[in-house]
Each structure stands twice: as C-alpha cells, then as structure tokens.
Design an enzyme around this catalytic site. Structure first.
Site, PDB file in Angstrom:
ATOM      1  CG  ASN A  33      -5.140  12.867   3.545  1.00  0.00           C
ATOM      2  OD1 ASN A  33      -4.255  13.707   3.622  1.00  0.00           O
ATOM      3  ND2 ASN A  33      -5.300  11.906   4.436  1.00  0.00           N
ATOM      4  CG  LEU A  34      -2.779  17.127  -1.058  1.00  0.00           C
ATOM      5  CD1 LEU A  34      -2.132  18.480  -1.365  1.00  0.00           C
ATOM      6  CD2 LEU A  34      -3.002  16.354  -2.355  1.00  0.00           C
TER       7      LEU A  34
ATOM      8  CG  HIS B 174      -6.114   9.834   8.432  1.00  0.00           C
ATOM      9  ND1 HIS B 174      -5.137   8.906   8.174  1.00  0.00           N
ATOM     10  CD2 HIS B 174      -6.851   9.928   7.300  1.00  0.00           C
ATOM     11  CE1 HIS B 174      -5.264   8.471   6.932  1.00  0.00           C
ATOM     12  NE2 HIS B 174      -6.300   9.074   6.379  1.00  0.00           N
TER      13      HIS B 174
ATOM     14  CD  GLU C 120      -9.907   6.911   5.583  1.00  0.00           C
ATOM     15  OE1 GLU C 120      -9.677   7.149   4.400  1.00  0.00           O
ATOM     16  OE2 GLU C 120      -9.190   7.306   6.507  1.00  0.00           O
TER      17      GLU C 120
ATOM     18  CB  ALA D  16      -4.823   9.672  -0.084  1.00  0.00           C
TER      19      ALA D  16
END
Lengths: 215, 215, 215, 215
Positions: C6-7, C85, C133, C194
């Site tokens: 994930n950028l 997210h 997460e 990330a």
C-alpha cells in the site's frame, strides 16, 4: 466577561457544578454558564444556573433518530448552545444550519473554531459569539491567553473585520483567574473552560478563583 | 469569464470533452477548464486543457490511504481544484486545511458553498475563488442566474465584504450562453457547469454555444 | 501468499516501486500487488504489476464530485481495491455499497477491519478477502504476526465461521520475510504492508527480503 | 414480541406517549419500550415505561463535547439503546465501539441495518438484538412485513447463521396490529415503529391496536 464551563462527558456531578456556578455567579456578579450533556440539561437547569447545550444538529422536528433538536434542549432549559466544538467538528453547511436551528429555538449561539481565519469564517454565519480554541492547547496546562496571545488578538480582529456585533471568546488551557483576566485584556469578552472546573476537587473554589479578578 | 466544466463521475469520455474544451478555448479566447476524476487527470491534462481536480484532502505526504493528496494531483497535471463541492461537503476545519494543502501544491482554489452567508465564510479562508451553487437548482433546468439572481448578487456582496480579491463564480443549472452572460451581468467572473456539457451529445457544440456571447 | 504493498500518500516514486514489485513477483513466483493513489493508477498499471486502488466509493455513474468510481479506477488499470482501510473508515452501509460497486466493476475486494469481531462482520458482506489490522500496531516496528498473533488466528476463525470462501489477510508492522512467514503460519493467506517497502531506500531489496521465505 | 416506539424528533409529547405505552403494556402483557431524545429521557423514564436511548457514541468518560455517553443515558433512566439507526448511520468500527459502550453501561443493544447482508454483519458484533429496516419503506404506508416479507425472513436467517442468540426485529412502515402479527410470523421477535404511534392523534389507541393480536 462570560465564563462558560463545559462539562463535556466528564465524570463529575453536573448538579453540584451547576449549583456552585449559580452561587458564585450571584455572589460575584460575573456571568457564568454551564454546558451539560443533553440527558443532564433538565436537572442542571433546575438549579437556576444559565444552562447551555454542547451541540445542536441542523435539523427540524421530524425523522431524525439520535440527533439533538434545538427546540428540545431549549424546552429542557438550555438558553444557549455551543456549535462546532473542536470535539464535534461540523461541515460548514451544518454549522450554518445549526446556527439557524438554534436561533429558531431562541438559543444563544457560540460557534467554535481553531484559528483566526476560521473565526472570520464562522463570524460570517451570524452567530451571537465565536470562540477560538487552538487544538494544540486544549486540555493542557498552558492557557491560550499566555501561551498563544496573538491567536486571541488575531481572532478578535478577524471577527471584527467581518461583523463587529459578534462577541469573541477564547478557550484552551484556561484554569485560573489570571488566565481569565489576560483573555479579557487581549479583547475576549468570554472564556470557555472545562477540566479546570469540572475535574477540580472543589469546583466551587475553582470558580471563585476564576472570577476573583473580575468581581 | 472562466468556464469550469465539472465532469463529476459522469459516463462521458473525459479526453473527448477535454480536447473540445481546449479547442473551443483557443478559438474563442475564453478561459475554459475541465475538472476530472483523479484517475483521469493525467490523460485529461495531456490534451493541454486547463485541468482541475474535483477535491483535495487536508493532508500531507504520509499515511493517508484512499485520500487525495494535492501534490499528487498537481503532478498528474492539475492546475486547480474544487473544494467543498455540494456533493462533497467538508468540515470547516477541513476546508481550511484543503485550501492550505492546495496552495502548498500551487493549485488554484475554488471553494463552493450553498448561499451568500456561507460564501462570506469561505471567503475568509483565503481561497482564490468561491462558487455559490444553490442546492435546490443543481442538476436542474433553471439557471441560478435567472432562477435566483439575488443569490448571485448577494454572494458577490458577501465575498467583497470579507475580501475584495477573491473571485466569485456561480453554478447550478447553467447550460447556455445566455446563462453565462446573465451570470456575468450579476457580478460573477466565472461559472461552474457539469451536465450541460458532460452529458451533451456533442460536447464541443455545447461549449461553443456557452462561450458564444463571450467571444 | 499474497503480498499487497500500500503506497498510501507516501513521497515515493510509485512507478519505481511498481516495477520492482513486478520483477520480484516474476522472479519469485509470489503474487505481489501495489495499491496506488487514484491519480497514479494508470502509470502504475502500465508497468504490468497487479494494481490496486486504495478505496472506492459506494456510488454509480452520476453526480458525485470528488469521489472514486469503481469503473473509473478499473479502466485506469486497477484489478482490486482496498475498502474501509483504517485510514479511511466507512459507515457499514457504505462498506456494503463499496463492495457491490467494486464487484460491479470486476475489482477484487479486500475489506479491512480492526479486530476479529469486525472481521466477522465484514466477511458477512461477501468480499473476496478481509484484512485484520490492529490500529495500535499500524506503522510500528512490531509485526501483528509476532506482537499479537492471537488476533490473526481469531480473525481467521471469525471469518471462517461466517464464510469459508473469504480469504483472510493481515497487516500492521510487517516488514520482513519472517513476518510474512509467521502470518502464513497463523492462517493468513496474504499480508498488507506499506512503509516497509514504500519508505525503504531500496524498495526492490525490501521486496526480495519479504518474499524470500516464500519463494 | 417486543414493540419499540421510536419518538425520533417528532413534535409529540414524549411523556404522554410514555404513559400510554406503560399502561397498554401492563394491560396487554406485551413488552413495549419508548426510545426518546436524550434531553427527554429522564422524564420519560419517570413514567415507569421501558425507556431507550436512540443512540450512544463509542466513547468513555472524558473530553467528548456534544456526544452521548452510555453511562449518562443509563443514569437518566435508559435501559436500552438503538445503534446505527438508518437516520444515524455509523462507521463499522463505531458500531463496534457503541455496542461495547452500551454493554459497559448495562444498556440492552439493538443495532439497525438496511438489508440481510448487513444484518449478518452487525450480528457478528455481538449485540442483544438487530433490526432490519429497508430504507425505501421507512416512513411509508407499506409495512416491511407485507411489502418485503423476504427481507425479514432473510434477515432472520442471516442473523441465525452468525449467532443464534441474537434477536431479530424489523421495522419500516409498521402501523397496525396486523403488521406486527405478520412480522412475528416471519420470524421477527420485535418491531420498531415510529410515526404510527408518535404522530397518531391518539397514541394510546394506536398502541392498543398494535398489541391487540398479541394480547
């Protein structure tokens, strides 16, 4: 000078604080209000203290489950309401709608904002008062009036440039009479405070200290 | 007069509209911009048209999954951005943050609002321009300039009272050259429109009609 | 094992990371995807890497300014999308709508959630995969697979109890091949990461390390 | 069968409805609750009726201006609370947090959702009950139990598949005893209704009609 005590959702006894505020206000001649949770408004108002809501929604009578109707908090005894507090930031269109809803119910309005630019913005919506509270000082030990005095004077200027009739209050870190006095010297005509009174072991003593320089 | 075509998420070909806008702008000398979806910005900008984003978030480089960073849309070719469009209303503090984010990335800013009071408010945040779009006219057949001309003149006055350097655009229901001309006569220096071009069978012809009175 | 990088809105070169991911995936045989900002999707997809969006909105073609349409990111080259997210939490009804929007556009869906109970909840909405997460580990140095292994096994159980066909990924603090291997041993069939790659001085080397135990 | 009357922000007399509900419940033996605005909770609870809040926030004691603390509404007399009503949709993580906050304060919980998939989702969060209310039927004249019976049976199935101990209620368009009876035949163990009682000229008569088939 108006001293508005925001009880937030602190684990204090709202009626005890309200009674103390009522008495200290009468003894000192200083205007003191208490902003309570919706479910506590009626019993806070019964003390006779100037009672405020912490928020109203931009709604009318109708299908709005779980929202705060201005008319209902007014009927419970509120005379004013905070809007857009930093712990309850609203969309611009909803600040506008909430100010209108509060005025419809004859509630005095105080719209909060982070900085002088936003103070200018909310002043344009025509509330009775605005309150600048720098987020970085909220809940801390340093008063906005001493830790960031420019933000108060800049907020007063920003509001005056848009509408001279709107009062400017300030908040964040205010807990002593000196803080209140400094705020007044910077041009504020009221202060918002919370933990300094609501979390005090002796709320009455904390209020007496706060208004001492004003009496 | 600035004509900003908002493509929203319409099922049009963004490159076809962009090329038409580029050509009509060059032929007429009228400034025309196209606001595209983020994922289309690069190919819209490649046409050479003045490209706008539809929104930027009040964020910086960092951990912000699924948000729009001003620097990224600028790098993709955007030269300006809408903020607080009626289909994407923001909290006041986030409008402030988005204007600052856009300026940091050298994007021109146009902050939208519902009515003159809110126009005064967003003008205080220092954008390059503001746009008044009455919600009840958006997407309809009646232009704001003919259906509710007072809202345009009141918005121009409200913005001027706060900051004379901020341009005032208007939108909602604008689809013809007459609408654009009327908007200009009411004091607006730009118009926002969407379906009139984006949903037109012939976007080029629609744009030519729009700018005809201005050329 | 699926490795999804994930950028976010990090200041990395998305094309450089995408090319590295493409090559390391081909060399190792490990499936690697890259989730990019909307405005970068097209150029990331051009590298041939498996490209993901970071978010889609619960909308259809129409009047939705500043929102992300699933069809548009798919056309730009995305093959999948994150939803909900932790940096972009959605209302439950909007998670449902976003999953449906993504499926309509043939995007693979991965819905994120904080804890096993919420993993069970989002599994009921029928996505292709879910990702647990724990917020307190995101961005830290301790991997979820070592710092809170129970949350992974509990999430796998919670998802299986609702729908056995939904894949379970995990994320937060994952930066080494050991972390990935541990995640797999706990029942996860993919990892989200990330900063470990996007902020690495040498993203290619970071990716090679990540997939080394899997190759 | 549980009949929960949601007063929303309707312009009714909450105490009058509460007294009627209290009496009809005692006379019929049918469980009836009344969900009131926060500021009305105390005086509604004083009637002795089973009192519900319309919403609680996912917060604890502390700095939460303008939010609803579960402990405060419980102290005002609420015994249960709606969560995620269609007029107050929450983020998934906040539904989870609100259920936990309500349980901490010993409030019974009823989490609302739009459709069977979402009912399965919220059941996974462990509330006492869930309520399916199709948005398109809310406030209308057609009862969910007759207009869309499949949605009720599907919701019951979806909840049972996740957790058999969670009760399933239904709402939208329910205004007569026949509607309540149909809902029960479809597997619902409770109904949510609002305008049918709150807007009735004679709330007592409306309630008597509602419970007539159950008595």
């Amino acid at each position: 000078m108006f001293v508005l005590v925001n009880l937030k959702t602190y684990p204090c006894d709202p009626v005890e604080v309200a009674q103390a505020a009522k008495e200290v206000s009468e003894e000192s001649g200083v205007r003191i209000g208490v902003a309570a949770q919706d479910a506590d408004l009626a019993r806070v108002a019964e003390t006779g203290v100037e009672t405020w809501a912490q928020h109203v929604d931009p709604i009318e009578y109708g299908s709005n489950t779980g929202h705060t109707l201005a008319e209902t908090v007014a009927e419970a005894g509120a005379e004013g309401t905070l809007i857009n507090h930093s712990e309850n930031r609203l969309k611009l269109a909803d600040i506008d709608g909430s100010v209108q809803a509060a005025e419809r119910a004859d509630l005095e309005t105080c719209v909060c904002a982070n900085n002088p630019a936003q103070i200018g913005a909310v002043t344009a919506l025509g509330p009775d008062s605005v309150a600048v509270e720098p987020p970085e000082l909220i809940g801390g030990d340093v008063s906005v009036a001493t830790g960031d005095p420019d933000i108060v004077t800049d907020a007063v200027e920003a509001a005056e440039a848009v509408d001279e009739d709107v009062e400017v209050y300030c908040g964040a870190g205010i807990s002593t009479g000196d803080d209140v006095e400094s705020a007044g010297e910077l041009g504020a005509t009221g202060v918002l405070l919370a933990s300094g009174v609501a979390k005090a072991d002796d709320p009455r003593a904390a209020l007496e200290d706060l208004v001492e320089p004003l009496a």
